[in-house]
Design a protein around this motif. Structure first.
Motif, PDB file in Angstrom:
ATOM      1  N   SER A  25       0.838  -1.198   0.000  1.00  0.00           N
ATOM      2  CA  SER A  25       0.000   0.000   0.000  1.00  0.00           C
ATOM      3  C   SER A  25       0.873   1.248   0.000  1.00  0.00           C
ATOM      4  O   SER A  25       0.642   2.192  -0.746  1.00  0.00           O
ATOM      5  CB  SER A  25      -0.907   0.014   1.237  1.00  0.00           C
ATOM      6  OG  SER A  25      -1.389   1.311   1.461  1.00  0.00           O
ATOM      7  N   ILE A  46       4.304   1.719  -0.659  1.00  0.00           N
ATOM      8  CA  ILE A  46       5.214   1.957  -1.787  1.00  0.00           C
ATOM      9  C   ILE A  46       4.412   2.030  -3.072  1.00  0.00           C
ATOM     10  O   ILE A  46       3.662   1.109  -3.391  1.00  0.00           O
ATOM     11  CB  ILE A  46       6.259   0.824  -1.889  1.00  0.00           C
ATOM     12  CG1 ILE A  46       7.107   0.798  -0.620  1.00  0.00           C
ATOM     13  CG2 ILE A  46       7.127   1.009  -3.129  1.00  0.00           C
ATOM     14  CD1 ILE A  46       8.048  -0.378  -0.535  1.00  0.00           C
ATOM     15  N   SER A  89       3.030   9.160   1.411  1.00  0.00           N
ATOM     16  CA  SER A  89       3.792   7.979   0.998  1.00  0.00           C
ATOM     17  C   SER A  89       3.587   6.815   1.968  1.00  0.00           C
ATOM     18  O   SER A  89       3.706   5.668   1.571  1.00  0.00           O
ATOM     19  CB  SER A  89       5.275   8.308   0.834  1.00  0.00           C
ATOM     20  OG  SER A  89       5.829   8.674   2.071  1.00  0.00           O
ATOM     21  N   LEU A  90       3.264   7.112   3.220  1.00  0.00           N
ATOM     22  CA  LEU A  90       3.066   6.007   4.169  1.00  0.00           C
ATOM     23  C   LEU A  90       1.594   5.591   4.270  1.00  0.00           C
ATOM     24  O   LEU A  90       1.228   4.789   5.128  1.00  0.00           O
ATOM     25  CB  LEU A  90       3.603   6.392   5.551  1.00  0.00           C
ATOM     26  CG  LEU A  90       5.111   6.666   5.611  1.00  0.00           C
ATOM     27  CD1 LEU A  90       5.500   7.270   6.953  1.00  0.00           C
ATOM     28  CD2 LEU A  90       5.911   5.389   5.349  1.00  0.00           C
ATOM     29  N   SER A 130       6.095   7.383  -3.663  1.00  0.00           N
ATOM     30  CA  SER A 130       7.548   7.407  -3.528  1.00  0.00           C
ATOM     31  C   SER A 130       8.249   7.647  -4.865  1.00  0.00           C
ATOM     32  O   SER A 130       9.280   8.313  -4.916  1.00  0.00           O
ATOM     33  CB  SER A 130       8.060   6.079  -2.965  1.00  0.00           C
ATOM     34  OG  SER A 130       7.505   5.881  -1.704  1.00  0.00           O
ATOM     35  N   MET A 138      -5.955   8.524   6.701  1.00  0.00           N
ATOM     36  CA  MET A 138      -7.308   8.305   6.173  1.00  0.00           C
ATOM     37  C   MET A 138      -7.859   6.917   6.512  1.00  0.00           C
ATOM     38  O   MET A 138      -8.924   6.545   6.039  1.00  0.00           O
ATOM     39  CB  MET A 138      -7.336   8.521   4.659  1.00  0.00           C
ATOM     40  CG  MET A 138      -6.290   7.741   3.888  1.00  0.00           C
ATOM     41  SD  MET A 138      -6.573   7.746   2.112  1.00  0.00           S
ATOM     42  CE  MET A 138      -7.432   6.174   1.920  1.00  0.00           C
TER      43      MET A 138
HETATM   44  N1  PHE Z   1       1.131   5.522  -0.099  1.00  0.00           N
HETATM   45  C1  PHE Z   1       0.650   5.406  -1.438  1.00  0.00           C
HETATM   46  C2  PHE Z   1       1.778   5.729  -2.385  1.00  0.00           C
HETATM   47  O1  PHE Z   1       2.755   6.264  -1.975  1.00  0.00           O
HETATM   48  C3  PHE Z   1      -0.526   6.287  -1.687  1.00  0.00           C
HETATM   49  C4  PHE Z   1      -1.613   6.142  -0.678  1.00  0.00           C
HETATM   50  C5  PHE Z   1      -2.024   7.246   0.054  1.00  0.00           C
HETATM   51  C6  PHE Z   1      -2.243   4.905  -0.490  1.00  0.00           C
HETATM   52  C7  PHE Z   1      -3.023   7.117   1.012  1.00  0.00           C
HETATM   53  C8  PHE Z   1      -3.265   4.776   0.448  1.00  0.00           C
HETATM   54  C9  PHE Z   1      -3.634   5.889   1.186  1.00  0.00           C
HETATM   55  O2  PHE Z   1       1.716   5.503  -3.535  1.00  0.00           O
END
Ligand code: PHE
Length: 460
Positions: free
Chosen positions: A25, A27, A231-232, A31, A236
Protein backbone atom coordinates in the motif's frame (compact mmCIF):
# COMPACT_ATOMS: atom_id res chain seq x y z
CA UNK A 1 2.00 -32.18 16.88
CA UNK A 2 3.41 -28.83 15.85
CA UNK A 3 6.93 -28.32 17.12
CA UNK A 4 7.63 -24.94 18.69
CA UNK A 5 10.10 -24.28 15.93
CA UNK A 6 7.54 -24.69 13.16
CA UNK A 7 5.10 -22.62 15.16
CA UNK A 8 7.67 -19.87 15.50
CA UNK A 9 8.45 -19.91 11.81
CA UNK A 10 4.75 -19.72 10.96
CA UNK A 11 4.41 -16.75 13.19
CA UNK A 12 7.29 -14.95 11.54
CA UNK A 13 5.89 -15.76 8.12
CA UNK A 14 2.64 -14.00 8.84
CA UNK A 15 4.43 -10.92 10.06
CA UNK A 16 6.31 -10.78 6.80
CA UNK A 17 3.03 -11.16 4.94
CA UNK A 18 1.66 -8.15 6.78
CA UNK A 19 4.76 -6.10 6.10
CA UNK A 20 4.50 -6.89 2.41
CA UNK A 21 0.82 -6.01 2.25
CA UNK A 22 1.31 -2.75 4.13
CA UNK A 23 4.44 -1.86 2.14
CA UNK A 24 2.46 -2.70 -0.99
CA UNK A 25 0.00 0.00 0.00
CA UNK A 26 2.70 2.44 1.03
CA UNK A 27 5.21 1.96 -1.79
CA UNK A 28 3.80 3.27 -5.00
CA UNK A 29 3.53 6.41 -7.03
CA UNK A 30 3.91 8.41 -3.83
CA UNK A 31 7.55 7.41 -3.53
CA UNK A 32 8.45 7.12 -7.19
CA UNK A 33 6.36 9.83 -8.89
CA UNK A 34 5.32 12.30 -6.16
CA UNK A 35 8.47 12.41 -4.02
CA UNK A 36 10.76 13.67 -6.83
CA UNK A 37 8.21 16.38 -7.74
CA UNK A 38 8.21 17.57 -4.15
CA UNK A 39 12.01 17.50 -3.98
CA UNK A 40 12.24 19.48 -7.21
CA UNK A 41 9.70 22.08 -6.12
CA UNK A 42 10.97 22.52 -2.58
CA UNK A 43 14.66 23.22 -2.88
CA UNK A 44 16.19 19.73 -3.22
CA UNK A 45 18.17 18.29 -0.32
CA UNK A 46 16.61 20.49 2.33
CA UNK A 47 13.26 18.90 1.47
CA UNK A 48 14.81 15.42 1.60
CA UNK A 49 16.09 16.13 5.10
CA UNK A 50 12.71 17.44 6.28
CA UNK A 51 11.02 14.40 4.75
CA UNK A 52 13.26 11.94 6.58
CA UNK A 53 12.69 13.75 9.88
CA UNK A 54 8.94 13.83 9.24
CA UNK A 55 8.85 10.09 8.57
CA UNK A 56 10.83 9.34 11.72
CA UNK A 57 9.10 11.66 14.17
CA UNK A 58 5.59 11.98 12.76
CA UNK A 59 5.02 9.23 10.17
CA UNK A 60 6.17 6.39 12.38
CA UNK A 61 4.19 7.81 15.32
CA UNK A 62 0.92 8.00 13.40
CA UNK A 63 1.52 4.66 11.67
CA UNK A 64 1.84 2.90 15.02
CA UNK A 65 -1.27 4.73 16.23
CA UNK A 66 -3.34 3.59 13.25
CA UNK A 67 -2.12 -0.01 13.43
CA UNK A 68 -2.87 -0.13 17.14
CA UNK A 69 -6.40 1.26 16.76
CA UNK A 70 -7.00 -1.19 13.91
CA UNK A 71 -5.72 -4.27 15.69
CA UNK A 72 -7.43 -3.43 18.94
CA UNK A 73 -10.88 -3.07 17.36
CA UNK A 74 -10.44 -5.33 14.31
CA UNK A 75 -12.43 -2.74 12.36
CA UNK A 76 -12.22 -0.02 9.71
CA UNK A 77 -11.56 3.51 10.99
CA UNK A 78 -15.23 4.57 11.31
CA UNK A 79 -16.11 1.32 13.07
CA UNK A 80 -13.03 1.52 15.26
CA UNK A 81 -13.77 5.06 16.44
CA UNK A 82 -17.38 4.06 17.11
CA UNK A 83 -16.25 0.99 19.03
CA UNK A 84 -13.82 2.85 21.27
CA UNK A 85 -15.92 5.99 21.81
CA UNK A 86 -19.55 5.23 20.93
CA UNK A 87 -21.92 8.12 20.26
CA UNK A 88 -19.26 10.79 19.88
CA UNK A 89 -18.34 12.93 16.87
CA UNK A 90 -15.02 11.06 16.60
CA UNK A 91 -16.42 8.82 13.86
CA UNK A 92 -16.39 11.94 11.67
CA UNK A 93 -12.63 11.49 11.37
CA UNK A 94 -13.35 8.14 9.74
CA UNK A 95 -15.80 9.69 7.30
CA UNK A 96 -13.28 12.36 6.43
CA UNK A 97 -10.83 9.54 5.66
CA UNK A 98 -13.35 7.88 3.34
CA UNK A 99 -13.91 11.09 1.35
CA UNK A 100 -10.16 11.75 1.25
CA UNK A 101 -9.51 8.21 0.01
CA UNK A 102 -12.03 8.46 -2.82
CA UNK A 103 -10.61 11.82 -3.92
CA UNK A 104 -6.99 10.64 -3.83
CA UNK A 105 -7.96 7.50 -5.71
CA UNK A 106 -9.48 9.65 -8.46
CA UNK A 107 -6.32 11.54 -9.46
CA UNK A 108 -3.82 8.89 -8.36
CA UNK A 109 -5.45 6.55 -10.88
CA UNK A 110 -4.79 9.11 -13.61
CA UNK A 111 -1.06 8.84 -12.89
CA UNK A 112 -1.32 5.06 -12.60
CA UNK A 113 -2.92 5.26 -16.06
CA UNK A 114 0.08 7.21 -17.33
CA UNK A 115 2.27 4.35 -16.10
CA UNK A 116 0.15 1.93 -18.10
CA UNK A 117 0.48 4.21 -21.12
CA UNK A 118 4.24 4.34 -20.69
CA UNK A 119 4.41 0.57 -20.43
CA UNK A 120 2.57 0.39 -23.74
CA UNK A 121 4.89 2.98 -25.31
CA UNK A 122 7.98 1.14 -24.06
CA UNK A 123 6.78 -2.17 -25.46
CA UNK A 124 6.15 -0.46 -28.80
CA UNK A 125 9.75 0.75 -28.76
CA UNK A 126 9.13 4.48 -28.29
CA UNK A 127 12.28 4.84 -26.17
CA UNK A 128 14.75 2.92 -28.29
CA UNK A 129 17.98 4.72 -29.11
CA UNK A 130 19.27 7.83 -27.39
CA UNK A 131 16.45 9.81 -25.74
CA UNK A 132 17.16 13.50 -25.13
CA UNK A 133 15.39 15.71 -22.58
CA UNK A 134 13.61 17.61 -25.36
CA UNK A 135 12.32 14.42 -26.96
CA UNK A 136 11.22 12.92 -23.66
CA UNK A 137 9.49 16.14 -22.62
CA UNK A 138 7.59 16.32 -25.91
CA UNK A 139 6.50 12.67 -25.66
CA UNK A 140 5.15 13.21 -22.15
CA UNK A 141 3.30 16.42 -22.95
CA UNK A 142 1.68 14.97 -26.04
CA UNK A 143 0.63 11.86 -24.18
CA UNK A 144 -0.76 13.62 -21.09
CA UNK A 145 -2.79 15.95 -23.33
CA UNK A 146 -4.34 13.09 -25.31
CA UNK A 147 -7.78 13.20 -23.68
CA UNK A 148 -9.11 9.95 -25.05
CA UNK A 149 -6.01 7.92 -24.20
CA UNK A 150 -5.73 9.18 -20.62
CA UNK A 151 -9.42 8.59 -19.99
CA UNK A 152 -9.22 5.05 -21.32
CA UNK A 153 -6.21 4.31 -19.14
CA UNK A 154 -7.92 5.89 -16.13
CA UNK A 155 -10.91 3.66 -16.73
CA UNK A 156 -8.75 0.55 -17.02
CA UNK A 157 -6.93 1.29 -13.74
CA UNK A 158 -10.14 1.89 -11.81
CA UNK A 159 -11.75 -1.18 -13.39
CA UNK A 160 -8.85 -3.43 -12.33
CA UNK A 161 -8.84 -1.95 -8.82
CA UNK A 162 -12.60 -2.42 -8.52
CA UNK A 163 -12.39 -5.97 -9.81
CA UNK A 164 -9.72 -6.96 -7.29
CA UNK A 165 -11.51 -5.35 -4.36
CA UNK A 166 -14.89 -6.78 -5.33
CA UNK A 167 -13.42 -10.27 -5.40
CA UNK A 168 -11.52 -9.65 -2.20
CA UNK A 169 -8.60 -11.66 -3.57
CA UNK A 170 -6.34 -10.43 -0.83
CA UNK A 171 -4.23 -13.55 -0.79
CA UNK A 172 -3.54 -13.27 -4.50
CA UNK A 173 -2.34 -9.71 -4.10
CA UNK A 174 -0.17 -10.69 -1.18
CA UNK A 175 1.41 -13.51 -3.13
CA UNK A 176 2.11 -11.15 -6.04
CA UNK A 177 3.54 -8.36 -4.00
CA UNK A 178 5.78 -10.76 -2.11
CA UNK A 179 7.59 -11.64 -5.32
CA UNK A 180 7.24 -8.42 -7.27
CA UNK A 181 8.13 -5.87 -4.62
CA UNK A 182 11.65 -7.28 -4.15
CA UNK A 183 12.10 -7.35 -7.94
CA UNK A 184 11.07 -3.69 -8.13
CA UNK A 185 13.55 -2.95 -5.42
CA UNK A 186 16.43 -4.67 -7.21
CA UNK A 187 15.56 -2.93 -10.45
CA UNK A 188 15.55 0.45 -8.74
CA UNK A 189 18.98 -0.28 -7.28
CA UNK A 190 20.36 -1.18 -10.72
CA UNK A 191 18.89 1.97 -12.25
CA UNK A 192 20.34 4.12 -9.46
CA UNK A 193 23.80 2.70 -10.03
CA UNK A 194 23.51 3.60 -13.71
CA UNK A 195 22.28 7.09 -12.82
CA UNK A 196 25.15 7.92 -10.48
CA UNK A 197 27.71 6.76 -13.01
CA UNK A 198 26.44 9.18 -15.69
CA UNK A 199 28.77 12.06 -16.51
CA UNK A 200 27.59 15.14 -14.64
CA UNK A 201 25.74 13.15 -12.02
CA UNK A 202 27.55 15.04 -9.22
CA UNK A 203 25.56 18.24 -9.77
CA UNK A 204 22.33 16.28 -9.59
CA UNK A 205 23.48 14.47 -6.48
CA UNK A 206 24.54 17.65 -4.78
CA UNK A 207 21.15 19.27 -5.48
CA UNK A 208 19.53 16.15 -4.08
CA UNK A 209 21.74 15.41 -1.11
CA UNK A 210 23.58 18.56 0.00
CA UNK A 211 21.10 20.68 1.93
CA UNK A 212 21.04 24.42 1.38
CA UNK A 213 19.71 25.55 4.75
CA UNK A 214 18.90 29.01 3.49
CA UNK A 215 16.16 27.37 1.43
CA UNK A 216 14.30 26.23 4.53
CA UNK A 217 10.85 27.65 5.27
CA UNK A 218 7.51 26.45 6.59
CA UNK A 219 6.27 25.66 3.10
CA UNK A 220 9.05 23.11 2.70
CA UNK A 221 8.13 21.57 6.04
CA UNK A 222 4.43 21.49 5.12
CA UNK A 223 5.09 19.59 1.91
CA UNK A 224 7.56 17.26 3.66
CA UNK A 225 5.03 16.35 6.32
CA UNK A 226 2.34 15.95 3.64
CA UNK A 227 4.65 13.70 1.65
CA UNK A 228 5.33 11.57 4.73
CA UNK A 229 1.59 11.04 5.26
CA UNK A 230 0.96 10.41 1.57
CA UNK A 231 3.79 7.98 1.00
CA UNK A 232 3.07 6.01 4.17
CA UNK A 233 -0.70 5.83 3.41
CA UNK A 234 -1.54 7.59 6.68
CA UNK A 235 -4.28 9.86 7.89
CA UNK A 236 -7.31 8.31 6.17
CA UNK A 237 -7.68 4.89 7.75
CA UNK A 238 -5.75 2.66 5.34
CA UNK A 239 -3.31 1.52 7.98
CA UNK A 240 -6.17 1.11 10.45
CA UNK A 241 -7.87 -1.38 8.13
CA UNK A 242 -4.55 -3.13 7.46
CA UNK A 243 -3.86 -3.18 11.20
CA UNK A 244 -7.22 -4.82 11.76
CA UNK A 245 -5.92 -7.88 9.88
CA UNK A 246 -2.86 -8.30 12.12
CA UNK A 247 -2.99 -11.00 14.75
CA UNK A 248 -2.20 -10.37 18.40
CA UNK A 249 1.04 -12.34 18.13
CA UNK A 250 2.72 -9.77 15.98
CA UNK A 251 4.96 -6.92 16.93
CA UNK A 252 3.29 -3.68 15.86
CA UNK A 253 6.31 -1.53 16.61
CA UNK A 254 8.74 -3.32 14.36
CA UNK A 255 6.08 -3.79 11.66
CA UNK A 256 5.51 -0.05 11.56
CA UNK A 257 9.27 0.50 11.55
CA UNK A 258 9.81 -1.79 8.59
CA UNK A 259 7.07 -0.21 6.51
CA UNK A 260 8.45 3.28 7.19
CA UNK A 261 11.98 2.17 6.41
CA UNK A 262 11.25 0.35 3.15
CA UNK A 263 9.04 3.14 1.81
CA UNK A 264 11.61 5.81 2.58
CA UNK A 265 14.34 3.76 0.99
CA UNK A 266 12.40 3.40 -2.27
CA UNK A 267 11.67 7.14 -2.32
CA UNK A 268 15.32 8.02 -1.70
CA UNK A 269 16.45 5.69 -4.46
CA UNK A 270 13.88 7.09 -6.88
CA UNK A 271 15.45 10.50 -6.32
CA UNK A 272 18.90 9.06 -6.86
CA UNK A 273 17.77 7.92 -10.28
CA UNK A 274 15.87 11.01 -11.31
CA UNK A 275 18.09 13.93 -10.30
CA UNK A 276 21.43 12.78 -11.72
CA UNK A 277 19.61 11.78 -14.93
CA UNK A 278 17.93 15.16 -15.23
CA UNK A 279 21.06 17.16 -14.50
CA UNK A 280 23.06 15.01 -16.89
CA UNK A 281 20.58 15.52 -19.64
CA UNK A 282 19.83 19.19 -19.06
CA UNK A 283 23.41 20.26 -18.27
CA UNK A 284 22.20 22.62 -15.55
CA UNK A 285 23.72 23.80 -12.31
CA UNK A 286 21.58 23.49 -9.18
CA UNK A 287 21.07 27.28 -9.20
CA UNK A 288 19.93 27.30 -12.81
CA UNK A 289 17.69 24.37 -12.04
CA UNK A 290 16.01 26.19 -9.16
CA UNK A 291 15.55 29.34 -11.24
CA UNK A 292 14.78 28.18 -14.75
CA UNK A 293 13.48 24.67 -14.62
CA UNK A 294 9.79 24.14 -14.25
CA UNK A 295 9.13 21.01 -12.25
CA UNK A 296 5.84 19.56 -13.42
CA UNK A 297 3.76 16.51 -12.65
CA UNK A 298 5.57 14.60 -15.37
CA UNK A 299 9.12 14.79 -14.02
CA UNK A 300 9.40 11.05 -13.45
CA UNK A 301 7.92 10.17 -16.82
CA UNK A 302 10.31 12.60 -18.47
CA UNK A 303 13.41 11.31 -16.67
CA UNK A 304 12.96 7.54 -16.79
CA UNK A 305 13.00 7.05 -20.56
CA UNK A 306 16.31 8.94 -20.64
CA UNK A 307 18.03 6.67 -18.13
CA UNK A 308 16.52 3.57 -19.65
CA UNK A 309 17.78 4.54 -23.08
CA UNK A 310 21.30 4.71 -21.62
CA UNK A 311 21.41 1.15 -20.39
CA UNK A 312 22.43 -1.98 -22.17
CA UNK A 313 19.24 -4.03 -22.39
CA UNK A 314 17.29 -0.83 -21.82
CA UNK A 315 14.28 -2.12 -23.74
CA UNK A 316 13.80 -4.99 -21.30
CA UNK A 317 14.65 -2.81 -18.29
CA UNK A 318 12.07 -0.30 -19.46
CA UNK A 319 9.35 -2.91 -19.80
CA UNK A 320 10.22 -4.34 -16.40
CA UNK A 321 10.30 -0.94 -14.74
CA UNK A 322 6.96 0.30 -16.04
CA UNK A 323 5.27 -3.07 -15.35
CA UNK A 324 6.48 -3.01 -11.77
CA UNK A 325 5.55 0.64 -11.35
CA UNK A 326 2.07 -0.22 -12.55
CA UNK A 327 1.81 -3.07 -10.06
CA UNK A 328 3.14 -0.89 -7.24
CA UNK A 329 0.52 1.72 -8.17
CA UNK A 330 -2.24 -0.90 -8.24
CA UNK A 331 -1.37 -2.29 -4.80
CA UNK A 332 -1.82 1.31 -3.58
CA UNK A 333 -5.09 2.04 -5.44
CA UNK A 334 -6.45 -1.22 -4.06
CA UNK A 335 -5.66 -0.11 -0.52
CA UNK A 336 -7.40 3.22 -1.16
CA UNK A 337 -10.58 1.59 -2.43
CA UNK A 338 -10.49 -0.85 0.49
CA UNK A 339 -11.17 2.03 2.93
CA UNK A 340 -14.65 3.06 1.68
CA UNK A 341 -15.50 -0.51 0.68
CA UNK A 342 -14.73 -2.01 4.08
CA UNK A 343 -16.85 0.72 5.67
CA UNK A 344 -19.89 -0.04 3.49
CA UNK A 345 -19.46 -3.80 3.92
CA UNK A 346 -18.86 -3.80 7.69
CA UNK A 347 -21.07 -0.98 8.83
CA UNK A 348 -23.82 -0.86 6.20
CA UNK A 349 -23.89 -4.57 5.29
CA UNK A 350 -23.54 -3.87 1.56
CA UNK A 351 -22.18 -6.63 -0.64
CA UNK A 352 -18.48 -6.21 -1.45
CA UNK A 353 -19.23 -6.12 -5.13
CA UNK A 354 -21.91 -3.44 -4.95
CA UNK A 355 -19.75 -1.26 -2.69
CA UNK A 356 -16.64 -1.58 -4.84
CA UNK A 357 -18.45 -0.95 -8.15
CA UNK A 358 -20.30 2.07 -6.86
CA UNK A 359 -17.26 3.73 -5.29
CA UNK A 360 -15.11 2.77 -8.29
CA UNK A 361 -17.60 4.41 -10.69
CA UNK A 362 -17.70 7.51 -8.50
CA UNK A 363 -13.91 7.79 -8.45
CA UNK A 364 -13.76 7.43 -12.21
CA UNK A 365 -16.16 10.35 -12.70
CA UNK A 366 -14.30 12.38 -10.11
CA UNK A 367 -11.01 11.60 -11.86
CA UNK A 368 -12.11 13.00 -15.24
CA UNK A 369 -11.28 16.67 -14.51
CA UNK A 370 -7.84 15.68 -13.16
CA UNK A 371 -7.19 13.49 -16.18
CA UNK A 372 -7.99 16.36 -18.51
CA UNK A 373 -6.03 18.98 -16.58
CA UNK A 374 -2.65 18.11 -18.06
CA UNK A 375 -3.15 19.67 -21.46
CA UNK A 376 -6.34 17.77 -22.41
CA UNK A 377 -8.77 20.65 -21.81
CA UNK A 378 -7.32 24.18 -21.64
CA UNK A 379 -9.45 25.62 -18.85
CA UNK A 380 -8.97 22.57 -16.60
CA UNK A 381 -5.25 22.80 -17.32
CA UNK A 382 -5.26 26.45 -16.32
CA UNK A 383 -7.04 25.63 -13.09
CA UNK A 384 -4.43 22.92 -12.52
CA UNK A 385 -7.12 20.63 -11.10
CA UNK A 386 -4.86 17.66 -10.43
CA UNK A 387 -2.35 19.72 -8.47
CA UNK A 388 -5.14 21.41 -6.51
CA UNK A 389 -6.76 18.05 -5.68
CA UNK A 390 -3.39 16.75 -4.53
CA UNK A 391 -2.81 19.83 -2.37
CA UNK A 392 -6.20 19.60 -0.67
CA UNK A 393 -6.55 15.85 -0.27
CA UNK A 394 -3.00 14.51 -0.55
CA UNK A 395 -1.46 17.12 1.75
CA UNK A 396 -3.96 19.04 3.86
CA UNK A 397 -6.61 16.42 4.60
CA UNK A 398 -4.20 13.54 5.20
CA UNK A 399 -2.24 15.73 7.62
CA UNK A 400 -5.43 16.86 9.33
CA UNK A 401 -6.54 13.22 9.59
CA UNK A 402 -3.19 12.39 11.16
CA UNK A 403 -3.58 15.16 13.74
CA UNK A 404 -7.09 14.03 14.66
CA UNK A 405 -6.11 10.36 14.92
CA UNK A 406 -3.22 11.33 17.22
CA UNK A 407 -5.46 13.49 19.40
CA UNK A 408 -8.06 10.73 19.52
CA UNK A 409 -5.54 8.11 20.59
CA UNK A 410 -3.71 10.29 23.08
CA UNK A 411 -6.55 12.13 24.78
CA UNK A 412 -9.76 10.22 24.15
CA UNK A 413 -8.71 6.57 24.08
CA UNK A 414 -5.65 7.42 26.21
CA UNK A 415 -2.03 6.46 25.66
CA UNK A 416 -2.01 3.92 28.50
CA UNK A 417 -4.76 1.88 26.82
CA UNK A 418 -3.00 1.95 23.49
CA UNK A 419 0.26 0.91 25.15
CA UNK A 420 -1.52 -2.16 26.52
CA UNK A 421 -2.49 -3.12 22.97
CA UNK A 422 1.00 -2.41 21.63
CA UNK A 423 2.67 -4.47 24.34
CA UNK A 424 0.82 -7.58 23.15
CA UNK A 425 3.37 -8.96 20.73
CA UNK A 426 6.09 -6.44 21.52
CA UNK A 427 7.20 -6.79 25.09
CA UNK A 428 10.14 -4.44 24.84
CA UNK A 429 9.06 -1.15 23.32
CA UNK A 430 12.23 0.82 23.63
CA UNK A 431 10.90 3.98 22.03
CA UNK A 432 7.93 4.01 24.41
CA UNK A 433 8.57 7.40 26.00
CA UNK A 434 9.57 9.03 22.73
CA UNK A 435 6.44 7.68 21.06
CA UNK A 436 4.26 8.81 23.97
CA UNK A 437 5.67 12.32 23.74
CA UNK A 438 5.31 12.37 19.97
CA UNK A 439 1.73 11.14 19.82
CA UNK A 440 0.60 13.48 22.59
CA UNK A 441 2.45 16.64 21.67
CA UNK A 442 4.84 16.61 18.75
CA UNK A 443 2.60 15.16 16.02
CA UNK A 444 -0.60 17.05 16.86
CA UNK A 445 1.00 20.37 17.76
CA UNK A 446 3.61 20.62 15.02
CA UNK A 447 1.31 19.42 12.25
CA UNK A 448 -1.56 21.68 13.40
CA UNK A 449 0.69 24.71 13.50
CA UNK A 450 1.96 23.99 10.00
CA UNK A 451 -1.59 23.53 8.73
CA UNK A 452 -2.81 26.76 10.31
CA UNK A 453 0.13 28.61 8.80
CA UNK A 454 -0.50 27.23 5.32
CA UNK A 455 -4.23 27.81 5.38
CA UNK A 456 -3.79 31.39 6.61
CA UNK A 457 -1.11 32.10 4.06
CA UNK A 458 -3.21 30.84 1.17
CA UNK A 459 -6.64 31.99 2.17
CA UNK A 460 -6.15 35.24 4.02
N1 PHE B 1 1.13 5.52 -0.10
C1 PHE B 1 0.65 5.41 -1.44
C2 PHE B 1 1.78 5.73 -2.39
O1 PHE B 1 2.75 6.26 -1.97
C3 PHE B 1 -0.53 6.29 -1.69
C4 PHE B 1 -1.61 6.14 -0.68
C5 PHE B 1 -2.02 7.25 0.05
C6 PHE B 1 -2.24 4.90 -0.49
C7 PHE B 1 -3.02 7.12 1.01
C8 PHE B 1 -3.27 4.78 0.45
C9 PHE B 1 -3.63 5.89 1.19
O2 PHE B 1 1.72 5.50 -3.53
Amino acid sequence: MESPEIFERGNWGSKIAFIFAASGSAIGLGSIWRFPIMVGLNGGAIFVLCYILSVFFIGFTVMLAELTIGRHTQKNLVGALKAIKPNTPWKGVGFMGIITGICILSYYSVVAGWSAGYLYKTIKGAFRGEVTWQASDAIFKTFAADALAVLIFLFVIIAITTFVISKGVKSGIERWSKILMPVLFILIIILSIRAITLPGSETGLSFYLKPDFSGFNLNVLFFAVGQAFFSLSLGMGTMTVYGSYITKKENLVSSAGWVCFSTTLVALLAGIIIFPTLFHSLQLTPEQFKQDFEVGTGIMFQAFPIIISKMPGGYIFGIMFFSLLLIAALTSTISMLEVPTSYLVDEKQWSRKKAAVLIGAGSFVLGIPSALSNGGVPFLTKLNIMVVMDLIFGNILLALGGVLISVFLAFSWKVKNSLKEISIGSKKFRLRSLWTFNIKYLAPVVVSLILVFIVMKNIL
